[in-house]
Design a protein around this motif. Sequence first.
Motif, mmCIF file in Angstrom:
data_model
loop_
_atom_site.group_PDB
_atom_site.id
_atom_site.type_symbol
_atom_site.label_atom_id
_atom_site.label_comp_id
_atom_site.label_asym_id
_atom_site.label_seq_id
_atom_site.Cartn_x
_atom_site.Cartn_y
_atom_site.Cartn_z
ATOM 1 N N PRO A 188 -2.038 77.531 -26.098
ATOM 2 C CA PRO A 188 -1.898 77.887 -24.687
ATOM 3 C C PRO A 188 -2.858 77.517 -23.706
ATOM 4 O O PRO A 188 -3.709 78.296 -23.577
ATOM 5 C CB PRO A 188 -1.768 79.617 -24.897
ATOM 6 C CG PRO A 188 -2.400 79.862 -26.178
ATOM 7 C CD PRO A 188 -2.109 78.534 -27.163
ATOM 8 N N ALA A 189 -2.966 76.342 -23.504
ATOM 9 C CA ALA A 189 -4.082 75.678 -22.537
ATOM 10 C C ALA A 189 -3.439 74.981 -21.851
ATOM 11 O O ALA A 189 -2.595 74.262 -21.972
ATOM 12 C CB ALA A 189 -4.970 75.195 -23.672
ATOM 13 N N TYR B 97 -2.566 79.433 -17.961
ATOM 14 C CA TYR B 97 -2.113 79.109 -16.667
ATOM 15 C C TYR B 97 -2.144 77.562 -16.585
ATOM 16 O O TYR B 97 -3.238 77.137 -16.639
ATOM 17 C CB TYR B 97 -2.714 79.781 -15.563
ATOM 18 C CG TYR B 97 -2.376 79.759 -14.174
ATOM 19 C CD1 TYR B 97 -1.195 79.981 -13.877
ATOM 20 C CD2 TYR B 97 -3.375 79.086 -13.477
ATOM 21 C CE1 TYR B 97 -1.023 79.938 -12.577
ATOM 22 C CE2 TYR B 97 -3.152 78.793 -12.017
ATOM 23 C CZ TYR B 97 -1.964 79.211 -11.513
ATOM 24 O OH TYR B 97 -1.382 78.654 -10.189
ATOM 25 N N LEU B 98 -1.034 77.040 -16.522
ATOM 26 C CA LEU B 98 -1.177 75.594 -16.163
ATOM 27 C C LEU B 98 -1.187 75.089 -14.740
ATOM 28 O O LEU B 98 -1.328 73.748 -14.589
ATOM 29 C CB LEU B 98 0.232 74.970 -16.906
ATOM 30 C CG LEU B 98 0.245 75.228 -18.378
ATOM 31 C CD1 LEU B 98 1.369 74.704 -19.124
ATOM 32 C CD2 LEU B 98 -0.959 74.971 -19.333
ATOM 33 N N GLY B 99 -0.808 75.874 -13.754
ATOM 34 C CA GLY B 99 -0.941 75.416 -12.268
ATOM 35 C C GLY B 99 0.079 75.525 -11.626
ATOM 36 O O GLY B 99 1.219 76.109 -12.031
ATOM 37 N N THR B 100 -0.215 75.566 -10.190
ATOM 38 C CA THR B 100 1.131 75.550 -9.334
ATOM 39 C C THR B 100 1.276 74.416 -8.680
ATOM 40 O O THR B 100 1.981 74.485 -7.487
ATOM 41 C CB THR B 100 0.661 76.579 -8.226
ATOM 42 O OG1 THR B 100 -0.668 76.363 -7.650
ATOM 43 C CG2 THR B 100 0.447 78.082 -8.731
ATOM 44 N N ALA B 101 1.213 73.083 -9.337
ATOM 45 C CA ALA B 101 1.447 71.918 -8.750
ATOM 46 C C ALA B 101 2.537 71.646 -10.017
ATOM 47 O O ALA B 101 2.231 70.521 -10.841
ATOM 48 C CB ALA B 101 0.522 70.881 -8.822
ATOM 49 N N VAL C 134 3.546 77.656 -13.498
ATOM 50 C CA VAL C 134 3.884 77.385 -14.977
ATOM 51 C C VAL C 134 2.666 77.918 -15.890
ATOM 52 O O VAL C 134 1.678 77.741 -15.727
ATOM 53 C CB VAL C 134 3.948 75.759 -15.383
ATOM 54 C CG1 VAL C 134 4.708 75.658 -16.690
ATOM 55 C CG2 VAL C 134 5.185 75.282 -14.412
ATOM 56 N N THR C 135 3.263 78.596 -16.974
ATOM 57 C CA THR C 135 2.174 79.607 -18.032
ATOM 58 C C THR C 135 2.961 79.301 -19.297
ATOM 59 O O THR C 135 4.116 79.268 -19.578
ATOM 60 C CB THR C 135 2.214 80.915 -17.488
ATOM 61 O OG1 THR C 135 1.854 81.123 -16.089
ATOM 62 C CG2 THR C 135 1.151 81.531 -18.144
ATOM 63 N N VAL C 136 1.943 79.054 -20.282
ATOM 64 C CA VAL C 136 2.431 79.343 -21.547
ATOM 65 C C VAL C 136 2.011 80.848 -21.959
ATOM 66 O O VAL C 136 1.154 81.393 -21.706
ATOM 67 C CB VAL C 136 1.279 78.581 -22.688
ATOM 68 C CG1 VAL C 136 1.659 78.769 -23.942
ATOM 69 C CG2 VAL C 136 1.332 77.180 -22.145
ATOM 70 N N ILE C 137 3.424 81.394 -22.455
ATOM 71 C CA ILE C 137 3.155 83.035 -22.621
ATOM 72 C C ILE C 137 3.124 83.128 -24.011
ATOM 73 O O ILE C 137 2.987 84.422 -24.401
ATOM 74 C CB ILE C 137 4.469 83.381 -22.022
ATOM 75 C CG1 ILE C 137 5.685 83.271 -22.372
ATOM 76 C CG2 ILE C 137 4.428 83.622 -20.596
ATOM 77 C CD1 ILE C 137 6.936 83.986 -21.866
ATOM 78 N N ALA C 138 3.691 82.268 -24.944
ATOM 79 C CA ALA C 138 3.393 82.452 -26.521
ATOM 80 C C ALA C 138 3.433 81.140 -27.051
ATOM 81 O O ALA C 138 4.218 80.200 -26.712
ATOM 82 C CB ALA C 138 4.768 83.272 -26.655
ATOM 83 N N GLY C 139 2.723 81.135 -28.233
ATOM 84 C CA GLY C 139 2.537 79.854 -29.110
ATOM 85 C C GLY C 139 1.404 79.143 -28.824
ATOM 86 O O GLY C 139 0.937 78.896 -27.756
ATOM 87 N N ASN C 140 0.641 78.735 -29.772
ATOM 88 C CA ASN C 140 -0.745 78.141 -29.698
ATOM 89 C C ASN C 140 -0.377 76.462 -30.171
ATOM 90 O O ASN C 140 -1.267 75.957 -30.008
ATOM 91 C CB ASN C 140 -1.603 78.667 -30.736
ATOM 92 C CG ASN C 140 -1.176 78.322 -32.141
ATOM 93 O OD1 ASN C 140 -0.160 77.844 -32.691
ATOM 94 N ND2 ASN C 140 -2.248 79.281 -32.976
ATOM 95 N N ILE D 33 6.558 78.951 -25.873
ATOM 96 C CA ILE D 33 7.373 79.665 -24.824
ATOM 97 C C ILE D 33 6.428 79.502 -23.471
ATOM 98 O O ILE D 33 5.385 80.184 -23.618
ATOM 99 C CB ILE D 33 7.732 81.061 -25.097
ATOM 100 C CG1 ILE D 33 8.267 81.133 -26.471
ATOM 101 C CG2 ILE D 33 8.698 81.724 -24.330
ATOM 102 C CD1 ILE D 33 9.896 80.305 -26.944
ATOM 103 N N PHE D 34 7.253 79.036 -22.635
ATOM 104 C CA PHE D 34 6.576 78.724 -21.385
ATOM 105 C C PHE D 34 7.441 79.712 -20.303
ATOM 106 O O PHE D 34 8.343 80.228 -20.723
ATOM 107 C CB PHE D 34 6.697 77.265 -20.740
ATOM 108 C CG PHE D 34 5.648 76.097 -21.135
ATOM 109 C CD1 PHE D 34 5.250 76.436 -22.638
ATOM 110 C CD2 PHE D 34 5.358 75.236 -20.217
ATOM 111 C CE1 PHE D 34 4.327 75.260 -22.986
ATOM 112 C CE2 PHE D 34 4.302 74.347 -20.834
ATOM 113 C CZ PHE D 34 4.045 74.512 -22.158
#
Length: 646
Positions: free
Chosen positions: A295-296, A309-313, A354-360, A344-345
């Motif tokens: 999750p990075a 948190y992956l960003g708003t672009a 776009v965010t990673v909510i679960a899973g490494n 899971i994004f």
Amino acid sequence: MDSATKTTSTSANPVRVRASELEGRGWLNTGGVELTLEKLRGKIVILDFWTFCCINCLHVLDELRPLETEFKDVLVTVGVHSPKFEHEADPVALASAVERYDIQHPVLDDPELVTWQAYAARAWPTLVVVDPEGYIVAHLSGEGHAAGLATLIPELIAEHEAKGTLHRGDGPYVAPEPVIRDLRFPGKVLPLTNGNFLVSDTGHHRLVETGPDLTTLVRTIGSGTKGFLDGTAEDAMFNEPHGLALLPEQLAASVGYDVVVADSVNHRLRGITLATGAVRTLAGNGIQRLLDAGPARVTDHGEAASETYLGTAPLEIALSSPWDVAYSSALETVVVAMAGTHQIFDFDPLSGAVTVIAGNGLEGLLDGPGAQAWFAQPSGVTEDAKGNIWVADSETSALRVLKFSDGGAVDVETALGEGLFDFGFRDGEAAQARLQHPLGVAVLPDGSVAVADTYNGAVRRYDPATKTVSTLARGLAEPSDVLLDETGEVPLLIVVESNKHQLIRLPLPKNALQVDEGAAQTQRPKTEVAPGELELTINFSAPTGQKLDDRWGDPTQLKVSSTPPELLLSGGGTSVGLHRTLVLAAGIPEGVLHLTARAAACDGPEDANGEIPDHAACHLYQQDWGIPVVLSAAGATELVLDLRGV
């Protein structure tokens, strides 16, 4: 933990190794001709060891297509299908998969893993390059090797043209007869507010709106030509679309589209405006996300930041084979089963975040906080009345659930399933119950969960209250999705029967079946290793014209863990370098070593100081291995694997 400072190793050997003969049950895409290496002499041959359940194998199929086109007169790809699951050993299922994925090269059916073992394959996918004289010149694991192959193939062409051992001309591929169908390998189904249904017509690279009868074609969205293009319903292009999610009416009015589509091979989320059929891109830059960075956020240099948190672009973010989507009323976002990175994004339609909510990013089955959990190719998602997200985790044959606390924390639990190599068809208590590569989930009126148990050809039911499993229907042809239909007087199930290219309605039985056809494990050879110290080495050599990218330190990384965890006394964890000394417990009879290796290399030429210029194109090489091991005093004390061995 012992991590060597050496960052590269090569399996190059002055002794030329002759390629083993190709043995199996039969051939596809050859017009009935049985191929041998002698018949392929004079051609450059890529043996692609694959299995059709594997998302990484599907990625490699797409990586190879441009090479097959560019070098079509000298290059022959041979797919060696070495099945993981029992269902994949069915020749009819394999033939359907070859058609489904539009494979345009010969395929050897290797159900007993004879050729797999002859070439010492350890993982799906594995590529072996054989030169025109029949000698092995490269052994590659994982994805991302297209650039290296694009350099190696011209080198082999020049060498063997000079020697007179290269033969140009047509290869042995024979195209099958085309079949015309209304639907072709449909993936997912979505109910619309007008009573119709939207279907991802995956094999036709389009969406189809049907009438309430599931057969009347109302309209199509997408040209039906594989590709990527936004625009009108007639002009837009998709590439194997799967999951579909309908936004709430008020939210749809705010953002200007109604449906989110998981456009899997384009590695994008697309938006559909139902009034016009217009298609737009919502997230994804079309570049496959290769990192298992967890999750990075991934920086330009392949480094992983710590945020989820992956960003708003969203159009600048790389995704990897989004397979299913569902609107979460609890999160007020679209949840995405990101099959390619085992995570899971979610996607916020309002902000674009776009965010990673679960899973490494590690592949396997591990519960716990979202940032620490492991998934394996999640392929179906749905929300229940409590706001939980249920996940069909296909490669572990598992049903998982994400639960959210008031503070926003995510916990992952496994309802049923054991691990990467465990599957079967067994009802009863969840602890003993088994699935086989499920792809879809739906919540039933009583709060239980229906599962499209794809490779068992069944729809199963999990009851959270009693923690038991039963069978609602069987005898289906690879059901890829299941949907509760409450439009009539009694609730029904709609099932996407992918390999019969149709959707059907089934009653919810009053008395579900109880099936016990047993539990099984993937029949892969287990590696015999000795307890105590085990020297692990991952071979990697950068392709010609590339150099290891050491501008920010060691550009290689190795992650090691085990199932059960007690198997690994020391040597686990993540560190730089591709060599590690592991210590295995003497009291554990067998288990699985989970290994992830990465290496980053960049294109030359180097500058005057021998450094890689900042503008150089860089490539990430990565592979996950799950190595089943048996401990024995007479076992090996060294394990050597190829990430890229030449």
